[in-house]
Design a protein around this motif. Sequence first.
Motif, PDB file in Angstrom:
ATOM      1  N   PHE A 324     -46.534  16.055  16.993  1.00 18.33           N
ATOM      2  CA  PHE A 324     -46.089  14.804  16.368  1.00 18.33           C
ATOM      3  C   PHE A 324     -46.782  14.583  15.029  1.00 18.33           C
ATOM      4  N   ASN A 325     -47.345  15.618  14.406  1.00 23.06           N
ATOM      5  CA  ASN A 325     -48.185  15.466  13.215  1.00 23.06           C
ATOM      6  C   ASN A 325     -47.634  16.269  12.053  1.00 23.06           C
ATOM      7  N   VAL A 359     -47.680   4.482   5.482  1.00 23.51           N
ATOM      8  CA  VAL A 359     -48.479   5.113   6.536  1.00 23.51           C
ATOM      9  C   VAL A 359     -49.970   4.950   6.256  1.00 23.51           C
ATOM     10  N   SER A 371     -49.658  11.059  11.694  1.00 23.43           N
ATOM     11  CA  SER A 371     -49.505  11.265  13.131  1.00 23.43           C
ATOM     12  C   SER A 371     -48.522  10.262  13.720  1.00 23.43           C
ATOM     13  N   ASP A 372     -48.335  10.385  15.054  1.00 23.50           N
ATOM     14  CA  ASP A 372     -47.481   9.469  15.819  1.00 23.50           C
ATOM     15  C   ASP A 372     -46.039   9.472  15.312  1.00 23.50           C
ATOM     16  N   LEU A 373     -45.538  10.638  15.002  1.00 24.23           N
ATOM     17  CA  LEU A 373     -44.133  10.753  14.628  1.00 24.23           C
ATOM     18  C   LEU A 373     -43.276  10.879  15.886  1.00 24.23           C
ATOM     19  N   ILE A 374     -42.025  10.487  15.768  1.00 27.02           N
ATOM     20  CA  ILE A 374     -41.122  10.452  16.913  1.00 27.02           C
ATOM     21  C   ILE A 374     -40.429  11.798  17.059  1.00 27.02           C
TER      22      ILE A 374
END
Length: 518
Positions: A324-325, A359, A371-374
């Motif tokens: 997710f990065n 971000v 980070s924390d991508l879908i």
Amino acid sequence: MTGKTAPAAAKKAPAAKKAPASKKAPAPAPKEEPAPTPKEEPAPTPKEEQAPAPAAETPPALEHPPDAEQPAAPAADQAPAPTDGAAPAHEEGSPPAEAPAPEPEPEKPKEEPPSVPLSLSVEEVTENSVTLTWKAPEHTGKSSLDGYVVEICKDGSTDWTAVNKEPFLSTRYKIQDLGSGEKVHVRVKAISASGTSVPATLEQPILIREITDLPKIRLPRQLRQAYIRHVGEAVNLLIPFQGKPQPQVTWTKDNQPLDTSRVNIRNTDKDTIFFIRTAQRSDSGKYQLSVRINGAEDKAILDIRVIERPGPPQKLKLVDVWGFNVALEWSPPADNGNSEIKGYTVQKSDKKSGKWFTVLERCTRTSCTVSDLIIGNTYSFRVFSENACGMSETAALASGVAHIKKTKTVYQPQKIPERDMMEPPKFTQPLTDRATTRGYSTHLFCSVRGFPQPKIIWMKNKMEIREDPKYIAMIEQGVCSLEIRKPSPFDAGVYTCKAVNPLGEASVDCKLDVKMPK
């Protein structure tokens, strides 16, 4: 004749001492003195006794200095009291000395003049003038103050000359038209209708010459560090200085003369004004201010910095994509806007919505990890640079996109070993005896466990309670309850709860007592 009459008076004086009645004679004598004195002066002249008259005139000169001879005079008056010539001789001598004394008493006292002016001092000295200041006198007398007169006297002379023709009321005066290099004494007098005061004088003479102060620039606090302005703003600086005579002011930029088409300078005897109507980047630099008097000089340096927004970062690229990065890198902008870069702002946009979201803010490095991508989305990235003026107008856009792939995962349930849960019924909480009142509903409770779930049977006096509206039986989470609605004495007895399943059965009972209300 004066020589013969004098001893006769002396001989009569001791005769008067023997007569006791002569002591009472002086008492009425003073009462008669004031009235006859002026009228009886010509009385002795017709009898030609002029000799005693001058004899009476001589004693007054002797009566004042010596005090011891004063009692002898009344003795002489007592002897010739019966005679007409001796009495007026004493009366002529004493009154003339007392008569002129009361005449000056009606004269009015003179009014007091004003007191001396206070705190006389020199305020300023130039090459041809001197300025004085002082304070009003403490006392001005009964009449009001008309004004002051200033007088000067050259050193070595005693001739005082008034500077002002008429009195003035101001406590400040400037004496002009003096010769350079002269020494003068100065004094000030206060004048009123009652007179002129004692002058207030300076102790030392004043040397008429220009008082030279060394040049000194008093740079304001905000100009002691870099002075920052934005492009398009005005630059207006006022810088005070001191020095006498008036200093020569010189401005330069980077040791070069100023561009008069860009910078306007206005000088006075106490300050200089630096003005730029519309600042540009080219106006940035170090300006030198010089204040000079003859060989003495003082300098100051002004660091003026005109800034604007920076350019965008360079060479933004996606370094890596995992899970997710996403890792990004870039280079500083080619133009920092003439100001240090404070940080970078990183934004992302997913392909579905097309909206940009921040971000990271004020990122001080030239790389970052998002980070924390879908999972399943495709993202684009851009970066802004920022300085003291603000963020760059445009951003650096990453050439590629980051696709967050779905990872293939197979759900494998955990194998749990089977456990034998079969269990015969067992009551964990038995029934308890209860007593109730007629007409008031009551409940009976107990708990049971077992697997499979046991069947619950309620009995009264060992008789099964079937579908009777008077009784309501329930079971929930192993808790068994029996409600007896409005019991009567007929409902009293022994109640039993019986649990039955394929593995066995169990039962518990209790006694219910129904009382009649009193």
